[in-house]
Design a protein around this motif. Structure first.
Motif, short mmCIF file in Angstrom:
data_model
loop_
_atom_site.label_atom_id
_atom_site.label_comp_id
_atom_site.label_asym_id
_atom_site.label_seq_id
_atom_site.Cartn_x
_atom_site.Cartn_y
_atom_site.Cartn_z
N ASN A 1 0.86 -1.37 -0.06
CA ASN A 1 0.00 -0.05 -0.17
C ASN A 1 0.80 1.19 0.10
O ASN A 1 0.49 2.24 -0.57
CB ASN A 1 -0.97 -0.17 1.12
CG ASN A 1 -2.23 -0.68 0.92
OD1 ASN A 1 -2.63 -0.97 -0.18
ND2 ASN A 1 -2.81 -1.40 2.02
N ALA A 2 1.92 1.23 0.68
CA ALA A 2 2.75 2.45 0.83
C ALA A 2 3.21 2.59 -0.57
O ALA A 2 3.00 4.03 -0.97
CB ALA A 2 3.99 2.09 1.95
N TYR A 3 3.81 1.92 -1.31
CA TYR A 3 4.24 2.17 -2.70
C TYR A 3 3.24 2.58 -3.52
O TYR A 3 3.43 3.44 -4.42
CB TYR A 3 4.93 1.03 -3.20
CG TYR A 3 6.48 0.68 -2.92
CD1 TYR A 3 7.31 1.95 -2.71
CD2 TYR A 3 6.98 -0.34 -2.25
CE1 TYR A 3 8.59 1.96 -2.30
CE2 TYR A 3 8.25 -0.42 -1.86
CZ TYR A 3 9.04 0.68 -1.95
OH TYR A 3 10.37 0.68 -1.57
N GLY B 1 -1.53 27.67 6.46
CA GLY B 1 -1.67 26.44 7.06
C GLY B 1 -0.91 25.25 6.60
O GLY B 1 0.01 25.50 5.65
N PRO B 2 -1.23 24.17 6.85
CA PRO B 2 -0.43 22.98 6.64
C PRO B 2 -0.39 22.96 5.13
O PRO B 2 -1.26 23.13 4.07
CB PRO B 2 -1.32 21.80 6.99
CG PRO B 2 -1.86 22.43 8.17
CD PRO B 2 -2.49 23.76 7.78
N VAL B 3 0.70 21.96 4.45
CA VAL B 3 0.83 21.92 2.98
C VAL B 3 -0.09 20.85 2.54
O VAL B 3 -0.45 20.03 3.19
CB VAL B 3 2.33 21.63 2.89
CG1 VAL B 3 3.28 22.55 2.92
CG2 VAL B 3 2.48 20.30 3.43
N THR B 4 -0.44 21.16 1.44
CA THR B 4 -1.63 19.97 0.80
C THR B 4 -0.82 19.78 -0.38
O THR B 4 0.10 20.34 -0.84
CB THR B 4 -2.89 20.70 0.42
OG1 THR B 4 -2.57 22.15 -0.54
CG2 THR B 4 -3.41 21.63 1.81
N PRO C 1 2.09 13.40 6.33
CA PRO C 1 1.77 12.20 6.75
C PRO C 1 1.00 11.45 5.40
O PRO C 1 1.29 10.20 5.27
CB PRO C 1 0.79 12.19 7.99
CG PRO C 1 1.12 13.65 8.47
CD PRO C 1 1.59 14.18 7.41
N THR C 2 0.04 12.21 4.92
CA THR C 2 -0.46 11.64 3.53
C THR C 2 -0.07 12.19 2.13
O THR C 2 -0.57 11.82 1.49
CB THR C 2 -1.99 11.98 3.53
OG1 THR C 2 -2.16 13.44 3.90
CG2 THR C 2 -2.74 11.24 5.00
#
Lengths: 267, 273
Positions: A61-63, A131-134, A216-217
């Motif tokens: 899944n990670a790859y 705000g957080p990077v997307t 993280p995503t």
């Protein structure tokens, strides 16, 4: 007629080219070799022959997630960079704006600035303002560094185009939009196509911006490979890498078919 | 709508994008490097420039970048020259060999070197077998590993820069030199090399800039103990995190690169009018 090159030098030249080619290709050959190995451990020359590491990658899944994110971002970057860069190149080429020269410099400046400096700025600016990077943050930053390539390839094609075609279309009654879409853009096509392939390649392979702007995503394929290499490399990294090399070979083949690689390399 | 408006509209999306997602971020980074808890401060720069640890990193970065650039030029010039002399088929092959690594992700290529240079890898084994080095010889986690990996990463840039200039040199100049009695090597030294100089200089600047600012290859091949400036910046952003200090280091890197670039632009600008 004088003899071109002394014989001994000819031999030295052949050995030199062969050695250089070996150095340039060695890491790629090794990666491909490791990827078909049977062994648990990274070893070259490979022990045995198997495709188990490709199976491993295709069920990881990670790859798969990383690959999917990379493809989406690369496609978005290709679209944005080609449209924005192509339009800008047309405007720069016409030289009707009072600051055309400055404009050309502005559009080529991401080429000169080291990516790491830009990456820090982007991370700091974006997280303090929006705000957080997307994924969009990453796509915009990839577009910024891909723009110079599109602008350059399009400008190169426009420089050889016939300025009277647009004039002719005008006297025949075509309006601005028609002239742009039916006369100027088709002339730019080889440049736009080359720029698009570059943009895709840059975004898909880019590691520095992707490392600074990761979350993280939000992990692209090169970042995933980098993390694996830092902690626990196994031959599955080699399998992913081989897939990326294969993609590059396809891209080079297409660019050669469309534009001619030799011409493009010495431009 | 007139011509000017049309062109402005065409350029506008790009200007907006670069303004918002390129120039503003860089301005923000410059500001951050001189800002502390109580407003303006140069403390981050003082901290870097007064600590032997960081000065050592700076010195290593400069030293390795110069070495990598010189090696690239020494290999790149003959390679580009030979590429202009061979037939079209072989030339295409060589162009592919140069461009394929260039277009392959730097993490993939560095991985290849990690395998080649590791303790049981081919290169150290070969060197041990030939008896050139001792039994305990290792390459990974050394500066030599960084240099080898970076030369392979940057050689294509150098080769293509020089190739671009060499293909525009009139072949008759070389023939003239030969008929006037120059040997092959004399022709290279007195005719080809001076004419190729702009390409060599441009390629060297590119190599220097790229090698001074890269951290992926140095980090993976040199390990965490042998740090270069860009790796230290990355560490200050991710591990510590100390953003103002990272920004100050980035400014130092930027100024260092400008110190190398500006004299060149001045020089060539004066030459070409």
């Amino acid at each position: 007629m004088v003899r071109a090159v002394p014989g001994w030098l000819h031999i030295v030249g052949i050995i030199f080219v062969a050695l250089t080619a070996l150095i340039l290709l060695a890491p790629l050959i090794v990666v491909i070799g490791v990827s078909v190995s049977e062994s648990q451990f990274i070893a070259f020359p490979p022990n045995g022959l198997s495709l188990r590491w490709y199976q491993e990658v295709l069920s990881s899944n990670a790859y798969l997630n990383a690959a999917w994110i990379s493809i989406q971002i690369a496609l978005l970057v290709t679209l944005m960079a080609t449209a924005i860069g192509g339009a800008a190149a047309i405007a720069i080429h016409r030289r009707q704006l009072p600051f055309s020269d400055t404009l050309a410099t502005v559009f080529l400046s991401p080429l000169v600035l080291p990516t790491i400096i830009y990456a820090i700025g982007m991370l700091m600016f974006w997280s303090s303002v929006f705000g957080p990077v997307t994924p969009l943050t990453l796509a915009l930053s990839h577009t910024a560094i891909a723009l110079p390539y599109v602008v350059r390839t399009t400008l190169a094609v426009l420089a050889e185009s016939d300025p009277y075609l647009e004039e002719a279309a005008r006297t025949m009654g075509a309006n601005r939009l028609q002239r742009l879409w039916f006369v100027v853009v088709p002339q730019c096509f080889p440049g736009l196509a080359a720029g698009a392939f570059f943009a895709f390649n840059i975004s898909f392979d880019e590691a520095v911006l992707s490392l600074f702007l990761r979350g993280p995503t939000l992990t692209t394929l090169p970042v995933q490979i980098y993390s694996q290499l830092e902690f626990s490399p196994d031959p599955s990294v080699a399998a992913v890498s081989t897939i990326m090399i294969a993609l590059t070979i396809v891209l080079i083949f297409v660019i050669d078919r469309m534009l001619g690689l030799t011409r493009f390399a010495s431009a | 709508m007139n011509d000017r408006t049309e062109n402005l509209l065409l350029a506008l999306p790009g200007i907006l994008l670069l303004g918002l997602a390129f120039f503003l971020p860089i301005a923000q980074m410059l500001l951050l490097s001189i800002s502390g808890p109580e407003g303006f401060t140069l403390a981050h720069f003082v901290r870097f420039l007064s600590d032997p640890y960081y000065l050592n990193i700076l010195w290593r970065t400069v030293r390795l970048s110069v070495l990598i650039t010189v090696i690239c030029a020494l290999i790149g010039f003959p390679l580009a020259y030979i590429m202009t002399k061979v037939g079209p088929k072989l030339r295409l092959g060589l162009v592919v060999i140069v461009i394929l690594p260039l277009m392959t992700s730097v993490v993939v290529r560095t991985f290849g070197w990690m395998v080649l240079l590791s303790r049981s890898g081919i290169v150290p084994e070969l060197l041990r077998d030939t008896g050139l080095v001792g039994r305990t010889f290792a390459l990974m986690q050394t500066e030599a590993a960084i240099v080898i990996g970076m030369v392979q990463v940057l050689l294509p840039f150098m080769t293509l820069s020089i190739l671009g200039v060499l293909t525009r040199i009139d072949g008759k100049l070389e023939e003239a030199a030969r008929t006037m009695g120059c040997s092959f090597l004399q022709t290279i030294r007195t005719v080809v090399l001076p004419l190729a100089l702009p390409g060599i200089v441009a390629g060297s600047l590119l190599c220097f800039t790229l090698s001074a600012s890269s951290f992926v290859t140095p980090n993976l091949l040199g390990g965490t103990r042998i740090q270069v400036l860009a790796a230290s910046i990355y560490k200050s952003v991710t591990a510590t995190p100390d953003w103002p200090f990272a920004a100050a280091q980035a400014v130092i890197l930027f100024v260092g690169i400008l110190l190398v670039l500006v004299p060149y632009i001045k020089l060539t600008g004066a030459k070409h009018g």
